[in-house]
Write an enzyme that holds these catalytic residues in place. Structure first.
Site, PDB file in Angstrom:
ATOM      1  N   ASP A 487       0.809  -1.220   0.000  1.00  0.00           N
ATOM      2  CA  ASP A 487       0.000   0.000   0.000  1.00  0.00           C
ATOM      3  C   ASP A 487       0.841   1.269   0.000  1.00  0.00           C
ATOM      4  O   ASP A 487       0.341   2.354  -0.247  1.00  0.00           O
ATOM      5  CB  ASP A 487      -0.850   0.045   1.277  1.00  0.00           C
ATOM      6  CG  ASP A 487      -2.175  -0.672   1.113  1.00  0.00           C
ATOM      7  OD1 ASP A 487      -2.650  -0.786  -0.020  1.00  0.00           O
ATOM      8  OD2 ASP A 487      -2.731  -1.088   2.140  1.00  0.00           O
ATOM      9  N   CYS A 488       2.081   1.103   0.346  1.00  0.00           N
ATOM     10  CA  CYS A 488       2.929   2.276   0.552  1.00  0.00           C
ATOM     11  C   CYS A 488       3.871   2.529  -0.616  1.00  0.00           C
ATOM     12  O   CYS A 488       4.706   3.431  -0.561  1.00  0.00           O
ATOM     13  CB  CYS A 488       3.698   2.116   1.851  1.00  0.00           C
ATOM     14  SG  CYS A 488       2.553   1.944   3.238  1.00  0.00           S
TER      15      CYS A 488
END
Ligand code: GLC
Ligand code: GLC
Length: 826
Positions: A487-488
């Site tokens: 997600d990052c």
């Protein structure tokens, strides 16, 4: 250093001192009513949704960390001395202390001044209430006069609003007290038709419902004035902070034991039958009274506790192993399976690290969680799949999250995480292999929950596959969108505004950022899907899927291989990420795991090279870090991953979720010993011995262990609600122990053994119980194990797939040599 020990026979973790490095929690409830409870009775309860139906208050990020709980006080009414039998919140010295976290219950026992208290907290199956059974024993030679106080602080339902909207909330709180039962009725007068209650089996000494009256001005939970003076005051809350306190006065003869039961619960009335008498404004209690009365009965409580234990034994009976390795056995047989069920129930909502008001159900997370519990609760897995698929968008894409109460996609978090749809495929194929229920593919499911848009589930999966194929970049690799599994890794975000969410900020258009990870994931998903449709006789769709997978492999071959490992991605501008040519972030764990799991590089030696690079560059004694070298500073073109200090979270933390991918990859590359080594590095039971370093609970996985770049290398964070649970379970049961459900049978492919001893597995599968005995060899390891002889119910079978059952019991004898599986240390 240890703060307790495992009691494997009782499936309990026993904590022997209250001051654990962090609150060590457990979960109560498995249906609608849930609670978290720490080893000192901290925690809170809610119904269905930890944000919108919060029953009791809890203060995150407080000092001490864990404040708000199911607090009891004992008072010696002769001396005025008082204490908390769970240590918190008074923190008074205890002569004895022991907390036993079990499956769905927690028991905290202690003794002080000759008064022993043993409190068992649990949620009876099928009820929306929790029981605290307090067993008091007078160990003194003479009689004892004591008061017991039981307390809860009510939350005004919406936990977020409750913690912020004081100008309203301080005026709306309401209670009723009737027959000694305290009812929390805030907002019941208007649109709510639910209320909470707090009852006690011996409420004769009185109650308080105003926190201010019970605690006294300027006092905390550590020294309530009512306890100090030995008398509650019968206060009725009008606004401010409604609470429930019951006082019980007891005279205990020497050696005498008495059970006192508290019940905290939740009830709903029909919207048109809220009041009794109608129009009176008083809660209609006719339905709830018998429920309360029965759960205050010791015999009802005892049989509910027995039923709870039996339900867990039944559930966990779906897979049991005796491998000779205590760490593998206790995690697989009890704790890892239990953690998988907790992730099923709670997703990522409520833990010591998830506040209950933050994240709903992740699309990607929920699909992966399913891999760990599908064999225990196949019917509920089916429901979950259909719920998730109903939030899918008509494009084939997905909302990144959905809300548990409404089961609708969450607009606020949005979509465009381009890995999301592929996980739905993997969940469905896993479900199909486990159950053989291919009819699920014909189940009509709407898109975005829109009535009229229903199409068979198979159509959803096709669109999920096509979603990737319709979004390929210049290297023929999948465009990453907002992010992929990581997600990052936000390659289109370019956020330079403090505090802006990397997950929801408007992405910059026009880029070509691609993900090698999604490529691997796609190959895995497309091939699994092909197997399924072949099975249904749709040969042309099967061929299409295999061809799409082969094309993707070709793109990875051409542009995803860096020379010694798989690249991670291409950025917005088309430059490689996770390449020897980068200054930082040269090698990432995710594509090494996922590409090898998809079979890429296994035939030509690249998989082995990639795995060697992982071992050289990413593996530490505490587990495998996500990336090296860590990013030293923020980089606009990479996003959130570079926002973390080196060694934490996605920036080179040991992101435990990814480690099992490497375990599976090592098994596929015929290195089971290496897989086992990785497995034991992050196994919580192994790490129990270094609890002062690890700090989180030693009986469940944490999302992250600080990496070698961090000053606190080896320290875990974010325990319980993590995809780590499901993936470690899959790696251990399906790839190390090697029992894999397939469409046509149960594959028996053991890769661990105890060096001569037998490996035994009990596996429920397709309505039968398979009892598998693997005979080991005493010869030292000479290569990977291969099943040489498989005997099913007395009949030898070719290969290593035990056929589908023809009766309720299947006995399997396996000889798994020559060659040796990994001999595991005991
Ligand atoms: C968190 C998220 C998960 C994501 C992972 C890596 O665990 O819940 O969806 O894959 O972080 O960023
Ligand atoms: C944060 C977390 C990450 C998680 C993401 C989405 O960025 O670090 O693990 O996946 O939020 O919720």
């Amino acid at each position: 250093m240890r703060y307790g020990h495992f009691d494997d026979d009782h499936r309990e973790y026993v904590i022997t001192r209250p001051d654990t490095p962090l609150p060590w929690i457990n979960y109560l409830g498995s249906d609608e009513y849930f609670g978290i409870i720490s080893n000192t009775a901290g925690g809170y309860s809610f119904v269905r949704d930890a944000r919108l139906r919060r029953l009791t208050r809890y203060r995150y990020n407080n000092a001490p960390l864990d404040l708000g709980g199911r607090y009891l006080y004992l008072r010696d009414d002769d001396t005025g001395d008082y204490w908390s039998p769970s240590w918190q919140p008074t923190q008074g010295d205890l002569e004895e202390y022991e907390c036993r976290h079990g499956l769905g219950y927690t028991t905290i026992a202690s003794q002080r001044a000759g008064i022993r208290a043993e409190t068992c907290y649990f949620v009876p199956i099928g009820e929306t209430l929790e029981v605290w059974r307090v067993r008091l024993t007078n160990e003194r030679p003479g009689p004892a006069r004591v008061s017991l106080f039981g307390t809860v602080e009510f939350c005004l339902w919406d936990a977020q609003d409750d913690a912020t909207n004081f100008q309203r909330n301080y005026s709306v709180g309401e209670v009723e007290v009737e027959d000694g039962v305290i009812y929390h009725t805030t907002e019941y007068r208007e649109r709510r038709n639910h209320f909470a209650y707090f009852a006690c089996s011996d409420a004769s000494a009185g109650f308080d419902t105003s926190r201010d009256a019970f605690l006294g001005p300027y006092r905390g939970w550590d020294r309530p004035i009512a306890v100090e003076r030995g008398a509650v005051s019968g206060s009725i809350a009008h606004g401010w902070q409604p609470m429930g306190a019951h006082q019980v006065r007891l005279e205990l003869g020497p050696g005498e034991t008495r059970d006192i039961i508290f019940v905290l619960g939740y009830a709903e009335n029909p919207a048109d039958a809220k009041f009794d008498p109608p129009g009176s404004g008083r809660v209609d209690k006719r339905r709830v009274r018998p429920v309360i009365a029965s759960h205050l009965e010791p015999t009802v409580v005892e049989s509910a506790l027995v039923a709870l234990r039996e339900a867990w034994a039944e559930r966990l009976g779906a897979f049991q192993v005796e491998s000779g390795n205590v760490h593998l056995d206790r995690m697989v047989n009890t704790w890892n399976a239990y953690q998988c069920m907790v992730t099923f129930n709670l997703s990522r909502s409520a833990s010591s690290f998830e506040s209950g008001i933050g994240r709903g159900m992740g699309f990607r997370d929920s699909n992966q969680d399913l891999l760990g519990f599908v064999h225990m609760v196949p019917g509920r897995a089916r429901e979950r799949i259909l719920d998730i698929a109903a939030t899918q968008l008509p494009t084939g894409g997905a909302y990144h999250q959905y809300q548990p109460l409404t089961k609708r996609g969450n607009d606020a978090v949005g979509s465009g995480f381009n890995d999301d749809p592929a996980w739905l495929v993997l969940a469905v194929t896993a479900y199909a292999r486990e159950t053989g229920d291919l009819a699920i593919l014909d189940e009509p499911v709407p898109y975005d929950n829109a009535p009229g848009s229903e199409r068979p589930l198979e159509d959803h999966l096709r669109r999920a596959i096509d979603y990737t194929l319709e979004r390929l970049g210049p290297h023929g690799l999948p465009l990453i969108g907002r992010a992929d599994w990581n997600d990052c890794l936000n390659l289109n975000c370019f956020s330079d505004t403090p505090g802006e969410s990397f997950q929801t900020t408007q992405n910059r258009d026009g880029g070509v950022a691609e993900s090698v990870f999604i490529a691997g994931l796609f190959v895995l998903a497309a091939n699994e899907m092909a197997e399924l449709v072949d099975h249904r006789g749709d040969a042309s769709e099967g061929a299409r899927l295999r061809e799409a997978a082969a094309d993707m492999v070709a793109s990875v071959d051409a542009h995803g291989w860096d020379g010694d490992w798989f690249r991670r991605a291409y950025d917005y501008f088309g430059e490689p990420i996770g390449s020897a040519g980068n200054d930082e972030g040269q090698i990432f764990i995710e594509p090494q795991g996922m590409c090898v799991m998809a079979g890429i590089g296994l035939a030509d030696g690249r998989a082995v090279r990639a795995l060697a690079a992982v071992r050289d560059r990413l593996a530490t004694p505490h587990g495998i870090v996500l990336v090296q070298p860590a990013f030293s500073g923020y980089q606009l073109r990479l996003g959130e991953i570079t926002s973390y200090p080196p060694g934490y979270k996605e920036n080179a933390g040991i992101f435990c979720h990814t480690n099992p991918w490497l375990m599976i990859a090592e098994v596929l590359a015929d290195n089971p010993l290496g897989a086992l080594d990785y497995y034991l590095r992050i196994n919580p039971s192994v790490r129990e011995a270094i609890s002062e370093v690890h700090r989180c609970e030693p009986y469940v996985y944490a999302q992250m262990i600080a990496g070698r770049d961090a000053p606190t290398h080896g320290e875990a964070k974010n325990s319980w609600l993590t995809g780590t649970a499901a993936w470690n379970y899959v790696a251990a049961t399906q790839w190390l122990v090697g029992i894999r459900p397939e469409l046509d049978g149960l594959r028996i492919d053991p890769r661990v053994a105890t060096g001569g001893a037998k490996l035994r597995v009990t596996r429920r599968f397709r309505g039968a119980t398979y009892r598998i005995v693997v005979h080991g060899s005493t010869e030292p390891g000479a290569g990977p194990a291969r099943v040489t002889r498989l005997v099913v119910n007395g009949t030898p079978v070719e290969g290593n797939v035990a056929p589908l059952p023809s009766g309720p019991d299947v006995e399997i004898e396996v000889h798994a040599y020559p060659g040796s599986p990994a001999a595991i240390p005991a």
